[in-house]
Design an enzyme around this catalytic site. Sequence first.
Site, PDB file in Angstrom:
ATOM      1  N   GLU A  91       0.844  -1.191   0.000  1.00 49.86           N
ATOM      2  CA  GLU A  91       0.000   0.000   0.000  1.00 49.86           C
ATOM      3  C   GLU A  91       0.880   1.243   0.000  1.00 49.86           C
ATOM      4  OE1 GLU A  91      -1.418   0.686   3.797  1.00 49.86           O
ATOM      5  OE2 GLU A  91      -2.549   2.477   3.291  1.00 49.86           O
ATOM      6  N   ASP A 102      -0.554  -0.936   6.011  1.00 48.65           N
ATOM      7  CA  ASP A 102      -0.246  -0.430   7.343  1.00 48.65           C
ATOM      8  C   ASP A 102      -1.151  -1.088   8.383  1.00 48.65           C
ATOM      9  OD1 ASP A 102       0.424   2.940   6.138  1.00 48.65           O
ATOM     10  OD2 ASP A 102       1.623   1.099   6.228  1.00 48.65           O
ATOM     11  N   ASP A 126      -2.698   0.350  10.498  1.00 48.49           N
ATOM     12  CA  ASP A 126      -3.710   1.292  11.003  1.00 48.49           C
ATOM     13  C   ASP A 126      -5.052   1.019  10.322  1.00 48.49           C
ATOM     14  OD1 ASP A 126      -2.622   4.037   8.839  1.00 48.49           O
ATOM     15  OD2 ASP A 126      -3.514   2.075   8.450  1.00 48.49           O
ATOM     16  N   ASP A 138      -6.708   2.619   7.944  1.00 47.33           N
ATOM     17  CA  ASP A 138      -6.698   2.635   6.471  1.00 47.33           C
ATOM     18  C   ASP A 138      -6.125   1.333   5.938  1.00 47.33           C
ATOM     19  OD1 ASP A 138      -6.147   6.145   5.610  1.00 47.33           O
ATOM     20  OD2 ASP A 138      -7.853   4.991   6.384  1.00 47.33           O
TER      21      ASP A 138
END
Length: 638
Positions: free
Chosen positions: A426, A503, A505, A507
């Site tokens: 990503e 990631d 996180d 997202d």
Amino acid sequence: MAYNASNISVLEGLEPVRQRPGMYVGSTSVKGLNHLLYEILDNSVDEHLAGCCDKITVSLNKDGSATVTDNGRGIPVDLHEKGWPAERVIMTTLHAGGKFDNTNYKTAGGLHGVGSSVVNALSQRMIIEVSRDGKIHYDEYERGNPVVDIKEGELLPVTGTTRATGTKVTFWPDPTIFETVTFKADAIRSRLKETAYLNPTLTITFTNARDGKKPEVFSEPEGIAGYVDSLASSNPEIKRITETVAISGCRDGITVNIAFCFMQTFGDQIVSFCNNINTMEGGNHVNGFKAGFAKVINQYARDLGNLKPKDAGFTGNDTRNGMIAVISVSHPAPRFEGQTKTKLDNTDVQNVITAVMNTSLQHYFDRNLETLKKIIARAELSVKTRKEEEKIRTNLGDKKFAFEGNGKLARQESSDPSKCEIFIVEGNSAGGTAKTGRDRRYQAILPIRGKILNVEKQTVDRILVNEEIKAIVAALGCGFMQGYGNDFDISKLKYSKIIIAADADVDGGHISALLLTFFFKFMPELIYAGNVYRAMPPLYRVKPKRGKMEYIYDDKALADYRKTHGNNFDIQRYKGLGEMDAEQLWETTMNPATRKLKQISIDDVVDATNITSILMGETVAPRRQYIEENADKANVDV
Ligand code: 28F
């Protein structure tokens, strides 16, 4: 206590379970742990299906144990012909083969209690309290061995009196068997909610002592119609076209309940069950429904003049454009087949479904002509779009429906799929670092523009079909959906590992969820075959004053690290892969010797992305939506 001969024979019954737990609960990860709870829960649900229980409570206790109670009749405690209380025989006798070794013993009612001996064997401790005949009968086990001292021919000890009846099971999973003994509460919640939808007169109360929240009550008197409504409202971008239709029927001891509605979108979402077991791979009940529904819609379309005698009929897909459906079948002797034993194989279920289609469904349409007309209109739209696709394909000529790459793939040198891996990374920055840090002999890097997937409220399919999906499909080399001369063929897969590196996180979680749903929806074999992985990059880097730097992969590990290092260490939190330099990225996420990968299994996909977004809204057949909106342009690059 001295075990006499009869105990020994019973004891041996459970030994295989402790030797090969995976055969009985699927795995010794948190999924297998949750499965223990589901086995006990299923016994109470079977008591409900027998019409003798309408309340079940499930609690995760502070000491790590789980308790399930029901207000059924209570497991029998009278002496079994073996001379032991029936409850003791049930808890210490292994029934028909392991759930995961092809012999499936799960049925509704009657056979309940069969899974509890497996739970007993895999629990360091288990307590049974049966309320029955005005008394509370008590039994207790350690790793499947009875610790309540009764002799052959004796009854269980009584620890109290009660006017209630029912069964209460508390068990402490065995930490020497399971990787973790911390239940995954969210997965349990969604299972309880699903169970409530499938059993409209059952109330389930869930307490998670660890989160201190008040008990949650799962009760869905609307049944599977409520399930359809919850699926229909899960994606606010997609509007509803029809109300929810509920039909049902029963024949030859087989009961069929179906609920469906239509949404302003493409593709269908059909969730199906048999005896409360999620038949993820479908089966004859689903096929029967699809065929029956298409037949009825075509019949009406001809009667109402939408289809002229010379017109070809609607295909099955045409009639299910935008459909959400839940099918729940109860069958006295189900046979589950398929790769994950979740495909219903019984053929007798087809004619019950057909009967339901030809009576209950037709009665509904006769009284709700407007709804029928909306469904027929959807089918006509589908035919029109299909014709556009044909046109595009012909002006594509015989050129294959090629997914050309977008030039961002950094190929590996080797061309031996069994050695090669592709990292779908990503964000362009991490992609660049990964290209530098990788082992270019075997590792390919495909950066995808992570942020674009989160861009305002576009539906994912229109975005993905343009860029990322074409690049991924081109890179993998194994084709795509059926049709367009580019059929999916896993034998052409160029990589043995497809590693999603996003990631840690939100997202990143969203990106990998979308990619997983894409793979699950359009290339499920990749998941069944275990080719799909998620990279698990570290969350932190810690460096004590004296001592070496370390990578920490999750918050629990950080808590443990603090226990041994107090607070005298430097810590860096990684917000994304892009923050690592090539060396760190190699060390933490790409080096096969040191990295952490999570192999994606089918239930990861379901857990992670909630069945709704898999089959609905965000990942509908990308081509159709795109073409539908762009059909007028001459050279649509589908
Ligand atoms: C918290 C877990 O296990 N509940 C159960 C019953 C009730 C009967 C039963 C169970 C052997 C195979 C017949 C009682 N009275 N909750 C539970 N409730 N098992 S497990 O019978 C097991 C026998 O089938 C029961 C009359 N018939 C059945």
